[in-house]
Scaffold this active site. Structure first.
Site, PDB file in Angstrom:
ATOM      1  N   ASP A 134       0.834  -1.202   0.000  1.00 24.05           N
ATOM      2  CA  ASP A 134       0.000   0.000   0.000  1.00 24.05           C
ATOM      3  C   ASP A 134       0.870   1.254   0.000  1.00 24.05           C
ATOM      4  O   ASP A 134       1.634   1.488   0.936  1.00 24.05           O
ATOM      5  CB  ASP A 134      -0.916  -0.006   1.225  1.00 24.05           C
ATOM      6  CG  ASP A 134      -1.858   1.183   1.253  1.00 24.05           C
ATOM      7  OD1 ASP A 134      -2.024   1.842   0.199  1.00 24.05           O
ATOM      8  OD2 ASP A 134      -2.437   1.455   2.312  1.00 24.05           O
ATOM      9  N   ASP A 172      -2.231   6.387  -5.995  1.00 25.20           N
ATOM     10  CA  ASP A 172      -2.540   5.423  -4.933  1.00 25.20           C
ATOM     11  C   ASP A 172      -2.661   4.019  -5.515  1.00 25.20           C
ATOM     12  O   ASP A 172      -3.334   3.820  -6.528  1.00 25.20           O
ATOM     13  CB  ASP A 172      -3.844   5.833  -4.239  1.00 25.20           C
ATOM     14  CG  ASP A 172      -4.261   4.847  -3.163  1.00 25.20           C
ATOM     15  OD1 ASP A 172      -3.409   4.500  -2.330  1.00 25.20           O
ATOM     16  OD2 ASP A 172      -5.434   4.441  -3.158  1.00 25.20           O
TER      17      ASP A 172
END
Length: 448
Positions: A122, A328
């Site tokens: 992430d 992201d």
């Protein structure tokens, strides 16, 4: 020290039914398919994964739509970070089921001797954590890290700098003896957990990283706690990037494969060695209120040759409000502030000139017969124009009769000033994060 550059093979965590027409390799092999020392990454739901579940049939678009349905939860999480709100109680173990960031999983090894572990990757999180042996209430003991089997395992004391740096971790105020850095929090509305901050040796292919700090979950209750760990690539002091600065110089890149590829294999490279020589950069912006997020300066969007009219307020970076644009890895579909998306959609529909329908999160679907007139979309950033490949712009229905614009707007009740360049639009591009030089590079690359 071993090589300072690693290539990791990525697989998207999708449940996609495909029939192979060619010979297949052993997808459960621990080595990379080219025989190198690269560390393989497998699908979280593949047969080789300890997290695998019963196979579910779904087309590519159905699977993407299912994943995209979780983007709203992801957006709530991201919005809570950039808006300066208190951090959710689940952040120290933010992953997969709750924050919907389990799209890519890395296989790493922890301890001495090394134990194979699976962690969600992430880019918008600093946390590094995993369930540990003896965890009461953890969902799958077979995926836990056995602390008793590692000769290099140690707990972190409250008096250390790491405990101060790890947000959300606290120490008992009344303890007369040096205490272990730990925390107790609620999670997901129906769950709670406790964890200790610990250290052990992290092995990434040939590289050995001693005294790597991570959260070790020892108790959990409820049904929301994810089964896998988290490997955060943010810029906070406890992330993988920050803890390995001396080895990898704060530089990493990844290339995400197309949804159309059966194996979904891409690569992650850590360190300066092996990074592309020919790549264009745009400045990496920093929000001091949420320094982990990777902001870029999006200055405009073009549909075909037309740059759509957009009020700069919806694009301008603002560290106070959290406004701006981030890259992201955990969001599936690129999302724009509603006025920006509406301008893009209006021009796109104008150039396609057909009738349109809605399919799940996609509100601009049209006959596949008109696909040849669909315009490309270009994201304009400072010093870099990213013309998205058509496969990153359009997605097809399972029957092949519809083609949809694979972007969406942000609901007004969300943080409507944050734009997110998501993983569907990053496919077959090398995205290079150069933290020390505050820049992000992007270049086309066939990742499959």
């Amino acid at each position: 020290m071993a090589s300072s550059s690693l290539q990791f093979f990525f697989f998207l965590t999708l449940l996609l039914p495909f029939t192979l027409t060619t010979a297949t390799r052993d997808t459960c092999a621990t080595a990379a398919p080219d025989g190198s020392d690269d560390l393989s990454i497998i699908p979280i739901n593949a047969k080789c994964s300890p997290f695998s579940r019963t196979h579910v049939s779904a087309s590519v678009i159905d699977t993407v739509l299912h994943m995209a349905s979780s983007d709203s939860h992801r957006f709530t999480y991201l919005s809570s970070l950039v808006a300066g709100k208190p951090k959710p109680t689940s952040v120290p173990v933010a992953s997969g089921n709750q924050l919907h960031i389990g799209n890519y999983v890395v296989r790493a090894r922890l301890g001495t001797p090394p134990q194979l572990m699976f962690m969600v990757l992430d880019t918008s999180n600093d946390a590094v954590w995993l369930p540990c042996s003896g965890c009461s209430g953890c969902s799958n003991a077979s995926t836990s890290f056995n602390t008793n089997s590692s000769s290099t395992y140690s707990t972190v004391s409250c008096s250390t700098a790491q405990c101060t740096q790890a947000r959300g971790l606290t120490c008992p105020s009344s303890s007369p003896q040096p205490s272990i850095c730990s925390f107790n929090q609620s999670y997901g509305g129906d769950s709670s957990f406790s964890a200790n901050l610990v250290q052990d040796t992290l092995t990434l292919s040939p590289d050995v990283i001693p005294n790597f700090s991570f959260g070790c979950i020892n108790s959990a209750s409820g049904n929301s706690l994810p089964r896998q760990g988290l490997m955060g690539l943010g810029r906070g002091p406890m992330s993988l990037v920050s803890q390995t600065t001396s080895l990898y110089s704060g530089v990493f890149s990844y290339c995400l494969p197309s949804f159309r590829s059966f194996y979904f294999s891409g690569s992650l490279k850590l360190g300066l060695l092996g990074q592309p020589k020919s790549i264009r950069y745009t400045p990496l912006l920093r929000n001091p209120r949420r320094p982990s997020l990777y902001y870029v300066n999006l200055t405009g969007v073009s549909v075909g040759s037309v740059q759509v009219p957009v009020d700069p307020v919806y694009l301008t970076f603002d560290s106070n409000s959290g406004a701006g644009t981030i890259i992201d890895s955990g969001t599936v579909i690129t999302r724009f502030a509603q006025p920006v998306y509406e301008a893009i959609r209006h021009e796109f529909r104008k150039q396609v000139n057909g009738s349109f329908s809605t399919l799940g999160a996609f509100d601009t679907c049209f006959s596949a017969d008109n696909e040849n007139v669909a315009p490309k979309i270009t994201l304009h950033m400072t010093s870099l124009d990213l013309k998205l490949p058509m496969e990153n712009t359009l997605i097809h229905s399972s029957a092949g009769t519809l083609t949809c614009l694979s972007m969406a707007g942000i609901r007004q009740n969300a943080n409507a000033v944050l734009n997110v360049i998501a993983n569907l639009q990053q496919q077959n591009l090398r995205i290079l994060f150069d933290v020390p030089n505050s820049r992000i590079g992007i270049a086309p690359e066939p990742c499959n």
